[in-house]
Design a protein around this motif. Structure first.
Motif, PDB file in Angstrom:
ATOM      1  N   UNK A 152      27.781   4.287  39.762  1.00 50.21           N
ATOM      2  CA  UNK A 152      26.754   4.164  40.786  1.00 50.21           C
ATOM      3  C   UNK A 152      27.392   4.077  42.170  1.00 50.21           C
ATOM      4  N   UNK A 153      26.617   4.533  43.148  1.00 55.34           N
ATOM      5  CA  UNK A 153      27.023   4.474  44.546  1.00 55.34           C
ATOM      6  C   UNK A 153      26.170   3.436  45.254  1.00 55.34           C
ATOM      7  N   UNK A 154      26.805   2.565  46.064  1.00 54.42           N
ATOM      8  CA  UNK A 154      26.105   1.520  46.794  1.00 54.42           C
ATOM      9  C   UNK A 154      26.382   1.674  48.286  1.00 54.42           C
ATOM     10  N   UNK A 155      25.334   1.591  49.087  1.00 52.54           N
ATOM     11  CA  UNK A 155      25.470   1.631  50.536  1.00 52.54           C
ATOM     12  C   UNK A 155      24.919   0.314  51.066  1.00 52.54           C
ATOM     13  N   UNK A 156      25.751  -0.472  51.718  1.00 55.19           N
ATOM     14  CA  UNK A 156      25.363  -1.822  52.132  1.00 55.19           C
ATOM     15  C   UNK A 156      25.535  -2.007  53.627  1.00 55.19           C
ATOM     16  N   UNK A 157      24.460  -2.385  54.306  1.00 53.95           N
ATOM     17  CA  UNK A 157      24.485  -2.758  55.720  1.00 53.95           C
ATOM     18  C   UNK A 157      24.388  -4.274  55.784  1.00 53.95           C
ATOM     19  N   UNK A 158      25.486  -4.910  56.161  1.00 55.96           N
ATOM     20  CA  UNK A 158      25.539  -6.368  56.131  1.00 55.96           C
ATOM     21  C   UNK A 158      24.577  -6.989  57.123  1.00 55.96           C
ATOM     22  N   UNK A 159      24.508  -6.454  58.332  1.00 49.67           N
ATOM     23  CA  UNK A 159      23.669  -7.038  59.365  1.00 49.67           C
ATOM     24  C   UNK A 159      22.195  -6.977  58.983  1.00 49.67           C
ATOM     25  N   UNK A 160      21.766  -5.872  58.372  1.00 48.33           N
ATOM     26  CA  UNK A 160      20.382  -5.723  57.933  1.00 48.33           C
ATOM     27  C   UNK A 160      20.154  -6.320  56.547  1.00 48.33           C
ATOM     28  N   UNK A 161      21.244  -6.671  55.855  1.00 54.94           N
ATOM     29  CA  UNK A 161      21.184  -7.163  54.474  1.00 54.94           C
ATOM     30  C   UNK A 161      20.367  -6.196  53.614  1.00 54.94           C
ATOM     31  N   UNK A 162      20.767  -4.940  53.656  1.00 54.66           N
ATOM     32  CA  UNK A 162      20.050  -3.868  52.966  1.00 54.66           C
ATOM     33  C   UNK A 162      21.010  -3.050  52.113  1.00 54.66           C
ATOM     34  N   UNK A 163      20.628  -2.773  50.868  1.00 50.23           N
ATOM     35  CA  UNK A 163      21.449  -2.001  49.934  1.00 50.23           C
ATOM     36  C   UNK A 163      20.666  -0.787  49.441  1.00 50.23           C
ATOM     37  N   UNK A 164      21.317   0.387  49.470  1.00 49.18           N
ATOM     38  CA  UNK A 164      20.760   1.586  48.863  1.00 49.18           C
ATOM     39  C   UNK A 164      21.665   1.971  47.706  1.00 49.18           C
ATOM     40  N   UNK A 165      21.077   2.261  46.556  1.00 51.28           N
ATOM     41  CA  UNK A 165      21.872   2.622  45.389  1.00 51.28           C
ATOM     42  C   UNK A 165      21.518   4.033  44.929  1.00 51.28           C
ATOM     43  N   UNK A 166      22.467   4.678  44.289  1.00 52.48           N
ATOM     44  CA  UNK A 166      22.271   6.032  43.773  1.00 52.48           C
ATOM     45  C   UNK A 166      23.222   6.266  42.614  1.00 52.48           C
ATOM     46  N   UNK A 167      22.769   6.996  41.602  1.00 54.43           N
ATOM     47  CA  UNK A 167      23.643   7.353  40.497  1.00 54.43           C
ATOM     48  C   UNK A 167      24.709   8.309  41.001  1.00 54.43           C
ATOM     49  N   UNK A 168      25.964   8.008  40.702  1.00 57.18           N
ATOM     50  CA  UNK A 168      27.059   8.811  41.238  1.00 57.18           C
ATOM     51  C   UNK A 168      27.125  10.180  40.567  1.00 57.18           C
ATOM     52  N   UNK A 169      27.056  10.217  39.240  1.00 59.68           N
ATOM     53  CA  UNK A 169      27.082  11.480  38.505  1.00 59.68           C
ATOM     54  C   UNK A 169      28.255  12.354  38.921  1.00 59.68           C
ATOM     55  N   UNK A 170      27.967  13.647  39.137  1.00 56.63           N
ATOM     56  CA  UNK A 170      28.996  14.590  39.572  1.00 56.63           C
ATOM     57  C   UNK A 170      28.904  14.877  41.063  1.00 56.63           C
ATOM     58  N   UNK A 171      28.234  14.003  41.793  1.00 52.58           N
ATOM     59  CA  UNK A 171      27.921  14.267  43.187  1.00 52.58           C
ATOM     60  C   UNK A 171      29.138  14.385  44.090  1.00 52.58           C
ATOM     61  N   UNK A 172      30.258  13.809  43.698  1.00 45.48           N
ATOM     62  CA  UNK A 172      31.448  13.898  44.549  1.00 45.48           C
ATOM     63  C   UNK A 172      32.052  15.296  44.566  1.00 45.48           C
ATOM     64  N   UNK A 173      31.654  16.141  43.617  1.00 43.96           N
ATOM     65  CA  UNK A 173      32.308  17.420  43.383  1.00 43.96           C
ATOM     66  C   UNK A 173      32.802  18.170  44.600  1.00 43.96           C
ATOM     67  N   UNK A 174      31.908  18.547  45.528  1.00 46.81           N
ATOM     68  CA  UNK A 174      32.290  19.339  46.689  1.00 46.81           C
ATOM     69  C   UNK A 174      32.161  18.558  47.987  1.00 46.81           C
ATOM     70  N   UNK A 175      32.155  17.242  47.916  1.00 48.96           N
ATOM     71  CA  UNK A 175      32.024  16.413  49.107  1.00 48.96           C
ATOM     72  C   UNK A 175      33.391  16.020  49.651  1.00 48.96           C
ATOM     73  N   UNK A 176      33.454  15.604  50.927  1.00 51.53           N
ATOM     74  CA  UNK A 176      34.730  15.132  51.479  1.00 51.53           C
ATOM     75  C   UNK A 176      35.335  13.990  50.690  1.00 51.53           C
ATOM     76  N   UNK A 177      34.487  13.133  50.102  1.00 48.63           N
ATOM     77  CA  UNK A 177      35.007  11.999  49.334  1.00 48.63           C
ATOM     78  C   UNK A 177      35.851  12.452  48.158  1.00 48.63           C
ATOM     79  N   UNK A 178      35.556  13.644  47.608  1.00 45.89           N
ATOM     80  CA  UNK A 178      36.305  14.140  46.449  1.00 45.89           C
ATOM     81  C   UNK A 178      37.777  14.362  46.780  1.00 45.89           C
ATOM     82  N   UNK A 179      38.068  14.630  48.044  1.00 48.96           N
ATOM     83  CA  UNK A 179      39.457  14.867  48.453  1.00 48.96           C
ATOM     84  C   UNK A 179      40.306  13.637  48.150  1.00 48.96           C
ATOM     85  N   UNK A 180      39.786  12.467  48.452  1.00 49.79           N
ATOM     86  CA  UNK A 180      40.547  11.242  48.246  1.00 49.79           C
ATOM     87  C   UNK A 180      40.221  10.556  46.928  1.00 49.79           C
ATOM     88  N   UNK A 181      38.920  10.520  46.576  1.00 52.73           N
ATOM     89  CA  UNK A 181      38.486   9.634  45.505  1.00 52.73           C
ATOM     90  C   UNK A 181      38.161  10.329  44.198  1.00 52.73           C
TER      91      UNK A 181
END
Length: 238
Positions: A119-148
């Motif tokens: 799963x992917x989590x996006x957290x804004x501390x100041x707003x105390x807000x979390x967005x979640x998403x199933x990671x799946x194969x989503x990294x495939x062609x994204x910039x994050x795939x280069x490192x992670x």
């Protein structure tokens, strides 16, 4: 779990503060991490480095299972041919291949992109807000795939040598998938490790990342990438 609370009334704040947070892992299905802004590293001059970029990149991928370090990110707008820095942010990162990472913005706002491999989590501390998403194969062609991502980048990218600049050898990664907002990603390498990245989006804009420190294969705890929902946080499941 889907809590709204006061988060709806603060949506405009969230949109503004999420600008930097959303740039790293955009594309290939991670629509929650939309990207905006920027153009180019300035004052780079042609130069020579010790090894070709593709060779250095292959060395990095084969020898690096995990890493941690710090970064600076610059958003620059091309204003009538003049490059203007519109935002600078900084923070830290840690990752373990494949698909486990924590990307933390510490300035100007505390925000986190975190993935535990599922799963992917996006957290804004100041707003105390979390967005979640199933990671799946989503990294495939994204910039994050280069490192992670996994070690089979040539499955999702066409890789070719770029021009040497500022003592770095540059590799160009072009996504094979058309379902992405990035036209190409530049990776600047030296001594077998990435030093900078240029993220060129389909709107002719660029975001620039520079890695101020980069430690390969540090010791990490088994639960290093487990995310705990902060108490009282508004949570949105996508």
């Amino acid at each position: 779990m889907h809590r709204r609370g006061g988060a709806i009334s603060r949506s405009s704040q969230a949109g503004t503060r999420a600008l930097n947070l959303r740039r790293l892992v955009m594309a290939a299905g991670i629509s929650a991490l939309a990207v905006a802004g920027a153009i180019a590293i300035t004052a780079l001059t042609p130069g020579r480095a010790s090894a070709a970029a593709l060779d250095q990149f292959k060395q990095f991928v084969s020898s690096t299972q995990s890493a941690k370090g710090t970064f600076t990110q610059r958003l620059v707008r091309n204003d009538n041919g003049n490059a203007k820095v519109i935002n600078t942010s900084s923070g830290s990162f840690v990752f373990s291949r494949p698909g486990k990472f924590i990307w933390t913005y510490q300035k100007p706002y505390e925000q986190v992109i975190q993935a535990d491999g599922e799963k992917l989590f996006i957290y804004d501390k100041d707003l105390n807000q979390v967005t979640t998403k199933k990671l799946g194969n989503a990294l495939g062609s994204s910039p994050a795939a280069i490192l992670f991502g996994s070690n089979d980048l040539e499955k999702n990218f066409n890789l070719k040598e770029g021009a040497a600049k500022d003592g770095l050898e540059w590799l160009e990664a072009v996504p094979k998938s058309k379902d992405t907002t990035f036209d190409r990603i530049g990776i600047g390498l030296k001594n077998g490790a990435p030093v900078a990245m240029e993220l060129h989006d389909s709107f002719g804009q660029v975001s620039v990342l520079s890695f101020d420190s980069f430690e390969k294969n540090p010791p990490l705890k088994v639960n290093s990438f487990s995310f705990t929902i902060p108490k009282g946080a508004d949570v949105f499941n996508n």
